[in-house]
Each structure stands twice: as C-alpha cells, then as structure tokens.
Design an enzyme around this catalytic site. Sequence first.
Site, short mmCIF file in Angstrom:
data_model
loop_
_atom_site.label_atom_id
_atom_site.label_comp_id
_atom_site.label_asym_id
_atom_site.label_seq_id
_atom_site.Cartn_x
_atom_site.Cartn_y
_atom_site.Cartn_z
N GLU A 22 85.28 -73.23 -35.10
CA GLU A 22 85.11 -73.71 -33.73
C GLU A 22 83.72 -74.35 -33.69
OE1 GLU A 22 84.52 -72.33 -29.12
OE2 GLU A 22 83.44 -71.45 -30.79
N ASP A 52 97.56 -55.79 -24.93
CA ASP A 52 97.14 -54.93 -26.03
C ASP A 52 97.95 -55.24 -27.28
OD1 ASP A 52 99.64 -53.62 -25.54
OD2 ASP A 52 98.66 -52.33 -24.07
N HIS A 105 91.51 -71.00 -24.91
CA HIS A 105 91.03 -70.04 -23.92
C HIS A 105 89.73 -70.46 -23.24
CE1 HIS A 105 88.70 -69.17 -27.49
NE2 HIS A 105 87.88 -68.42 -26.78
N ASP A 106 89.14 -71.58 -23.68
CA ASP A 106 87.90 -72.07 -23.09
C ASP A 106 88.09 -73.33 -22.25
OD1 ASP A 106 86.14 -70.12 -24.10
OD2 ASP A 106 85.93 -71.17 -26.01
N ASP A 129 83.84 -68.27 -34.46
CA ASP A 129 83.31 -68.62 -33.14
C ASP A 129 81.93 -69.26 -33.27
OD1 ASP A 129 83.51 -68.31 -30.16
OD2 ASP A 129 81.73 -67.07 -30.47
N ASN A 146 101.33 -50.81 -22.58
CA ASN A 146 101.21 -49.44 -22.08
C ASN A 146 101.10 -49.35 -20.56
OD1 ASN A 146 98.61 -50.28 -21.57
ND2 ASN A 146 97.62 -48.84 -22.97
N ASP A 155 98.92 -50.56 -18.35
CA ASP A 155 97.64 -50.42 -17.65
C ASP A 155 97.12 -51.73 -17.09
OD1 ASP A 155 96.85 -51.76 -19.93
OD2 ASP A 155 95.34 -50.29 -20.55
N ASP A 204 89.61 -63.47 -34.97
CA ASP A 204 88.36 -64.09 -34.56
C ASP A 204 87.18 -63.40 -35.24
OD1 ASP A 204 87.06 -66.04 -32.78
OD2 ASP A 204 88.80 -65.69 -31.50
N ASP A 224 101.26 -56.61 -22.15
CA ASP A 224 100.73 -55.25 -21.96
C ASP A 224 101.79 -54.24 -22.38
OD1 ASP A 224 99.70 -52.85 -21.04
OD2 ASP A 224 100.01 -53.32 -18.92
#
Length: 601
Positions: free
Chosen positions: A312, A40, A373-374, A223, A34, A36, A109, A32
């Site tokens: 994928e 990003d 990530h899955d 994807d 910034n 928040d 992606d 991150d």
Amino acid sequence: MSNLSVPAAAPARSEWWADAVVYQIYPRSFADGNGDGMGDLRGIVARLPYLERLGVDAIWLSPFYKSPQADGGYDVADYRQVDPLFGSLADFDAMLQDAHSRGMKVIVDLVPNHTSDEHVWFQEALASLPGSPERERYIFRPGRDEVPGSGDGNRAPNNWRSIFGGPAWSRIPAADGSPGDWYLHLFDTKQPDLNWENPEVQEEMRSVLRFWLDRGVDGFRVDVAHGMVKEKGLPDWDGVAAMVEGTAGTRPGATPPGDAPGAHTDAEEPHRAVSPVYPPSPFFDQDGVHEIYRDWHRVLAEYGSDRMMVAEAWVEPAERLALYVRPDEMQQAFNFDFLLAGWDAERLAEAVEASLAAAASVGAPCTWVLSNHDTVRHPTRFGLSDPTTFPKGIAADDEQPDAALGLARARAATLVSLALPGSAYLYQGEELGLPEHTTLPAAARQDPTFFRTRGAETGRDGCRVPLPWSGDLPGYGFSDRLNGQATQPWLPQPESFGPLAADRQDGVEGSTLELYRAALAFRSAHKLGRGAVSWAGVHAPDSGLLAFHNGDVLVLANMGFASAPVPEGYAVALSSGPEPAEEWAAMREVPVDYAVYLLRK
C-alpha cells in the site's frame, strides 16, 4: 495516446498471485459469528462458501490483531495475538485451514510503520529515560525552545503534520512530572512511529513475518509501505501529506459531538489535502524503504517461491511505484492511479497504459482496484456530478450521489478492471453494489480523521458499514443470533442495504452479485489475468469509448454521451447491464455507462 501493445506484466512463472482475484475482508464489518455486533473470524468461516462460489482466488484480512481499536485495528498492541473482539489464534488457524481447503489463499495485513501506544514497547519507552534503548525503538526528540536558549522545549521538534490532521508530535511528561520529550506519530496520537534505523525494530518485524508464515499465511499486505524511513535530521516541511490524494470535503465550522467515541483533545484545524508525493515529503517514499523490502523478500524466500507481499504505497508517478516491485522486493503494489482515475475514459486509458508499462519494466504484475476500506465506495463516487472527484467521505449535507447512475457505472468499471492482465482486488460488498453510507450520523462515527479535523473531514466510516446478508433479518443478517437475539451492528446500516442484501440477489439474473460471479468465471475461463492487451481500432477515449483486446476478447466501455456500435463479427458474451442474455443477443450497440465483453463469432 500511444498504440498500446504491452505484454502481460505477470512473470513467466506460475505464482498464484500473478493473476489472482483477491477479496478484501474488513473483519469488523464482514460477518458476525457470535452475535455481539462486531464481525469476527468465525463469521468469516461461515461465509467462506459464499466467497468460494463468488470465484475469488484469495482473501486479504485487514488487521485482526490485539488492539485498542483507536484506528480500526491499525494500531497494533500485539502482532502475534488475535484481538478477543475477533476470536483467538485457534479461530484464525481454523479459518486459514478452511480457506486453504477451498483453494483460497490468505493474505494478512502488516502494520510496520507504527504500533499502538498500548504496545509493550511503547509502555516501556514511557517508563524509561531519554536516550534509553527503550526510547530508541520509537522516534523521540527533545522539543525546540519557545524562546531560543530558554531550555523549555515547548515547540515540537519540527513542523510536520499528521496525515489524520493536527500535529504529528505529542509531548510526554518527564520523570519529575515536568514536560519532557516529544514522540512522532504520522497518524493518530495512539499510533507512535517506529524507528526503522534501529536493528531491534528490524529484527522484531522479521520475527513477526516468520510467526505468520509458520502458521501458513500466503502473503502480506503492507500498510503505509512508502513510510517507515524518514529523512535524516527530520527537516521542517511546509507541505501536508495525505494518505489518499483527494478533496477533504470540508464543511467550515464542523465539529463533532464532545462526547463522541474516539475524540482527541489535540485536534486542530483541518489539514489541506494534497498529493502524497508532491512536494516531496521527508517521511514518504524515501529510498531507504527499499532495503527493508529486500530484506523481507529474503525472509519470504525461506518459505518457497509462492509467498507474496503487496504494497500500500501512495506513490507517484507509476515509474516510482514500480521500484517497490522489482524482482528482489515486493511482488505487487496497489495501483492507485487506476482507482483515482474515476469514471473518465481518457484518464482510465492513461492509467492503464502507464501502469502496464511501469510494471512490465520491472517484470511485475499489475494490480487493479476500485475501492477499499480507506476510500468512498466507487458506486457512490461515480454517481456524483463529477465522477472523477475523490471525496474523503460524504456526509448528509454534502452532495448526494445518483445511486442508479453510480451503480451502472460501477458495474461497467468492474468489467474493465477484471478484463485487464494482472491481479484484481475487490473490496467486500462491492459484489453487491453497495453504496457508501452517506447519511451516517456524527454520533456514530469512529474514524480518528473525523475527530482530529474536528469533523471537517467526514472520514472513512461510510465505506466500513457492516455487510447485509439477509434483507429480512435485523441488521440485515450481519450477526448470527444467540438465543434469538442479536446486537445491532457496530455501525448503523442505511435502508438502501436491504434490497442489496446477498440473499436478495442470489440467483437473480441481472443482479450485481450474479454479474460478479459471471465476470469472474469468464475471466478465469479466458485467462484474462495472464493475457496481453492492445487498444482496439474503435478505441476513442476522447469521445468516451474505452476499447481494448485481451486475447480473443474485445472489451468496450462506453463512458461517453452516445451509444457505441458493436463491431461486426463479434457477439456479446457478457454485459454490465441488467438485461437478460437473450436481449443482448439482438443488440448491436453499447449504451452509455455500459461495458461489454465481446467474442469473435
């Protein structure tokens, strides 16, 4: 087991992707910039020196496009804009330029099966009449009558189920407010499927490809590459497809909090987890997808010979997957057979042999991947009582892994994957040995699969937890602090992340981070990605020993129950264990749950 002697599947040409090590960045959770609490593009730029030192050849970014984030960005509202959560197009261009200056390629992606329901096209479809050109961009159908001939259309057009659980159809109101047509969404209700029989859809995606190629990207991860084309007539099908073959980890009666973020009102009973292919589904791996990729291949060729696509595609068997990487289609496809094999020498050996043979049959390079990530992170999967299981998330009341055992096996599996010819994909944080967050509270979960199955499937949040960069800072240094303050990360991190933070491992002999750096340097120096493998004489998968040659390197991975001797005439060059190099110099056997690289003396 045959006597494996398969040449490296990489083409004779010298394209970068043939043997690249690609690092997957899930932007929400990488860094991150910034303060928040959300990762990003500026955070990515700040950590590019870390990736350069790690030794990767390319980075792959999961979606950063404008999106309502109903499915972590895989619900795209605008394919040509960066979501303000992640920055701007100028930030993307700066990141791309910085990565290229460091010798790293950039893959982005592409999500072509569906859009967000907030995409301008879908909003136009909702405002239009049945049969209109706007509706024809998606898959709208009238319903079936509850009572034949009644004209009420109260039943969905067919019996398909969503991959995320619940029905695959949702109904919209007609212009007069009465119930109208139904639209197809193989995933969440907020992800309507595009109609790939429509030339306008085809031309739009060509334009999206060119938009990012013109900006300088080097490739695309596609994807749901086995989706898009549906069998004509949309026939009923009694199976239930899974995005990933595996067990659902169902806990009967589990329900999420009613006010949990992302909850959906149409969620139904948990869906069964079955193979993504068997029985064959009418919406996955249809032959028509290959014409789409031939078309895209021609688009990429307009930009030279070094742009690439990786599929994928959860497709079985390996020979069927190889169709996606024929010379006029994609350049790579993820090798999920290897990922699904688990910590088992026989299963891994079979996956290696079948994968190399299938890829070689079409002249394509193999890929090797252990986590993404899955999926539940492999250090956690390998620490379960059955290290070949593939749970769909792990919660606090599920079996908890043996963390030390799982990490030892994960380190060894990494050495195996990086020694095989072809391209290797790493998931962010695996170089730190990060485990799955297995005690994430239900109130923190955001994965739509959790809500659509009423909590029966734990979902994928546990592998998406923000990375730890500093063991001493709040949020483990995930967020840069503004005015001395930083928002908590968007998903809570487990305490186990503290000792594994990047700064705690940097320069520490035996750490997982230093093991990855050493393994990537060794792979590059010995050109293992361009090599050829053959089973070694000591290869005995039925006894738990995986052993193969790649050039002048002998790889031994001991997955059995007794130490394995190091063959005479070899010296240990690298071990997955934490022991210092001088200790290994005197060792003549490989302990259980270790892997080693050996060189002839």
